[in-house]
Design an enzyme around this catalytic site. Structure first.
Site, short mmCIF file in Angstrom:
data_model
loop_
_atom_site.label_atom_id
_atom_site.label_comp_id
_atom_site.label_asym_id
_atom_site.label_seq_id
_atom_site.Cartn_x
_atom_site.Cartn_y
_atom_site.Cartn_z
N CYS A 1 1.04 -0.97 -0.41
CA CYS A 1 -0.07 0.00 -0.15
C CYS A 1 0.97 0.98 0.27
O CYS A 1 2.40 1.26 -0.01
CB CYS A 1 -0.59 0.05 1.33
SG CYS A 1 -0.32 0.34 2.57
N ASN B 1 2.62 1.19 3.58
CA ASN B 1 3.12 0.82 4.85
C ASN B 1 2.50 0.65 6.68
O ASN B 1 3.02 0.17 6.99
CB ASN B 1 4.28 -0.26 4.62
CG ASN B 1 4.38 -1.44 5.27
OD1 ASN B 1 5.26 -1.69 5.23
ND2 ASN B 1 3.58 -2.43 4.65
N CYS C 1 -1.18 0.93 7.32
CA CYS C 1 -3.04 0.92 7.28
C CYS C 1 -2.78 -0.47 6.57
O CYS C 1 -2.97 -1.64 7.31
CB CYS C 1 -3.33 1.90 7.05
SG CYS C 1 -3.26 3.31 7.82
N ARG C 2 -2.81 -0.76 5.67
CA ARG C 2 -3.61 -1.20 5.03
C ARG C 2 -2.61 -3.02 4.35
O ARG C 2 -3.05 -4.00 4.51
CB ARG C 2 -4.29 -0.94 3.70
CG ARG C 2 -5.15 -0.22 3.35
CD ARG C 2 -5.79 0.51 2.04
NE ARG C 2 -4.49 0.61 1.24
CZ ARG C 2 -4.60 2.03 0.61
NH1 ARG C 2 -5.11 1.69 -0.52
NH2 ARG C 2 -3.15 2.47 0.29
N SER C 3 -1.83 -2.88 3.82
CA SER C 3 -0.69 -3.74 3.84
C SER C 3 -0.16 -4.89 5.17
O SER C 3 -0.17 -5.29 4.89
CB SER C 3 0.84 -3.57 3.05
OG SER C 3 1.48 -2.25 3.45
N ASP D 1 -8.26 3.54 1.51
CA ASP D 1 -6.90 3.84 2.56
C ASP D 1 -7.81 4.33 3.36
O ASP D 1 -8.53 5.39 3.35
CB ASP D 1 -6.35 5.11 2.24
CG ASP D 1 -4.66 5.02 2.36
OD1 ASP D 1 -5.50 4.70 3.45
OD2 ASP D 1 -4.09 5.39 1.98
#
Length: 156
Positions: free
Chosen positions: A10, A13, A15-17, A125
């Site tokens: 993401c 690096n 939040c999402r990933s 995001d």
């Protein structure tokens, strides 16, 4: 099943990933056929733990967030079978980083594995949002990781 190395990517690096990394590690716990990591498009948060909001909500769901942010590198294409992006901007940046068609073939969008959330083509995001945005991101990531795991198992 042959061993699969997965890199979730993401923007930062945090939040999402890292959430996808943690979710997928949880779903494959005890299965040595997976190598799972995460990385960022940009360098802004290198060395940091995931966002405290994502860690808090993920912990409530039983996930461990232990990785530190790092930036994706061209060499990652040598080490991972799939580079799994969260959104179209991530895909564009990864395609620009790729050295050749073989590298580009490894880039996939996590949202393409959603089965319970048909209205989403990316994992939004949550960084500038509130708790509900982080909850939605986790819901989508869990759904997509389940679909990804099934797809990988079917591929052998």
């Amino acid at each position: 099943m042959t061993r699969k190395a997965l890199l979730f990517v993401c923007l930062g690096n945090i939040c999402r990933s890292p959430a996808a990394e943690s979710v997928m590690k949880s779903m494959t716990e005890g299965n040595d056929n997976y190598i799972i990591d995460s990385a960022a498009i940009g360098p802004w948060h290198v060395g940091e733990l995931p966002d405290s909001r994502m860690r808090r909500l993920g912990t409530r769901r039983g996930y461990k967030f232990e990785s530190r942010a790092r930036q994706v590198e061209r060499a990652d294409f040598n080490h991972y079978d799939y580079i799994i992006a969260m959104d179209n901007d991530n895909i564009k940046a990864l395609n620009a980083l790729a050295r050749n068609d073989s590298d580009r073939e490894k880039i996939i969008c996590l949202a393409s594995f959603l089965t319970k959330h048909p209205g989403f083509s990316t994992i939004p995001d949550p960084y500038y949002g509130g708790e509900k945005d982080f909850e939605l991101a986790l819901d989508l990531i869990e759904d997509a990781c389940e679909g990804l795991k099934v797809w990988l198992e079917e591929m052998g």
